[in-house]
Design a protein around this motif. Sequence first.
Motif, mmCIF file in Angstrom:
data_model
loop_
_atom_site.group_PDB
_atom_site.id
_atom_site.type_symbol
_atom_site.label_atom_id
_atom_site.label_comp_id
_atom_site.label_asym_id
_atom_site.label_seq_id
_atom_site.Cartn_x
_atom_site.Cartn_y
_atom_site.Cartn_z
ATOM 1 N N HIS A 88 0.842 -1.208 0.000
ATOM 2 C CA HIS A 88 0.000 0.000 0.000
ATOM 3 C C HIS A 88 0.865 1.241 0.000
ATOM 4 N N GLU A 89 1.919 1.239 0.823
ATOM 5 C CA GLU A 89 2.794 2.398 0.918
ATOM 6 C C GLU A 89 3.522 2.643 -0.392
ATOM 7 N N SER A 101 2.640 9.129 9.488
ATOM 8 C CA SER A 101 4.055 9.414 9.690
ATOM 9 C C SER A 101 4.229 10.289 10.922
ATOM 10 N N VAL A 102 5.462 10.346 11.408
ATOM 11 C CA VAL A 102 5.801 11.191 12.550
ATOM 12 C C VAL A 102 6.780 12.252 12.066
ATOM 13 N N ALA A 103 6.429 13.523 12.306
ATOM 14 C CA ALA A 103 7.292 14.644 11.947
ATOM 15 C C ALA A 103 7.536 15.468 13.201
ATOM 16 N N GLY A 104 8.747 15.413 13.707
ATOM 17 C CA GLY A 104 9.031 16.063 14.989
ATOM 18 C C GLY A 104 8.267 15.348 16.080
ATOM 19 N N ASN A 105 7.444 16.092 16.814
ATOM 20 C CA ASN A 105 6.627 15.446 17.844
ATOM 21 C C ASN A 105 5.195 15.218 17.365
ATOM 22 N N GLU A 106 4.901 15.566 16.115
ATOM 23 C CA GLU A 106 3.548 15.431 15.582
ATOM 24 C C GLU A 106 3.376 14.115 14.831
ATOM 25 N N THR A 107 2.183 13.558 14.946
ATOM 26 C CA THR A 107 1.804 12.388 14.152
ATOM 27 C C THR A 107 0.822 12.854 13.099
ATOM 28 N N ARG A 108 1.126 12.529 11.836
ATOM 29 C CA ARG A 108 0.316 12.994 10.707
ATOM 30 C C ARG A 108 -0.335 11.795 10.029
ATOM 31 N N ARG A 137 -0.729 3.484 21.676
ATOM 32 C CA ARG A 137 0.248 4.360 21.008
ATOM 33 C C ARG A 137 -0.149 4.583 19.562
ATOM 34 N N VAL A 138 -0.141 5.847 19.159
ATOM 35 C CA VAL A 138 -0.370 6.235 17.767
ATOM 36 C C VAL A 138 0.829 7.073 17.340
ATOM 37 N N GLY A 139 1.635 6.556 16.430
ATOM 38 C CA GLY A 139 2.855 7.269 16.042
ATOM 39 C C GLY A 139 3.751 7.448 17.250
ATOM 40 N N GLY A 171 -5.987 20.311 5.158
ATOM 41 C CA GLY A 171 -6.272 19.707 3.861
ATOM 42 C C GLY A 171 -6.745 18.270 4.046
ATOM 43 N N ARG A 172 -5.954 17.318 3.553
ATOM 44 C CA ARG A 172 -6.288 15.899 3.679
ATOM 45 C C ARG A 172 -5.426 15.213 4.735
ATOM 46 N N MET A 173 -4.929 15.987 5.679
ATOM 47 C CA MET A 173 -4.033 15.455 6.700
ATOM 48 C C MET A 173 -4.559 15.778 8.104
#
Length: 199
Positions: free
Chosen positions: A64-65, A73-80, A151-153, A189-191
């Motif tokens: 799928h990926e 995905s994880v960007a810094g401390n954020e989960t997207r 846990r999520v991200g 947007g879509r995130m």
Amino acid sequence: MSNQTGNGIYYALLLILPLSALFARRMPLGRVAVMALAWVGIIATGLVTVALVNRNAWLVSGAHELFYGRDQSVAGNETRIQMAEDGHFYARAMINGVERRMLVDSGATTTALSDGTAAAAKLEVDTSLPEVIDTANGMVKAYPARVATLRVGGITASDLGVVVAPEFGETDVLGMNFLSKLKSWRVEGRMLVLTPQPT
């Protein structure tokens, strides 16, 4: 009849049907044998492929990926989390170490788990204290339990209250009692962007 016996009969039928078609054509025995071996190979390859996919979820998520990109995905401390094709957001979560795909639903007061997920995560479900909750499919009797870690991200919630009910089918829902533990959550947007509380 046991599952193994039933499976054996099913696989035998898979072979008998094409073989009977070959014999009906009155082909030479040698050619029938070659084609029968080809059918055995095709069926065996299919069964091995199904077994590998069932035992290795990473094959599915990896494919799928490859074609659609990363859905979380994880960007810094954020989960997207990328919006799915049906317009919903689905988080890949670890519930007591068990991976599940969960619908993110800000309209759900409490995180809700299927019977299967509760059993896999080894939750102690309190069947003596049923709660009646309002779902998209009407009123449902659900039972409380607690998840040690969800846990999520890069975000972890500890000792999270959940509800469990057979009526949820195979659907697991990440509700407001998880989202409210965050510093913020927003849609860009879509995130869907989840930001944890500062540590």
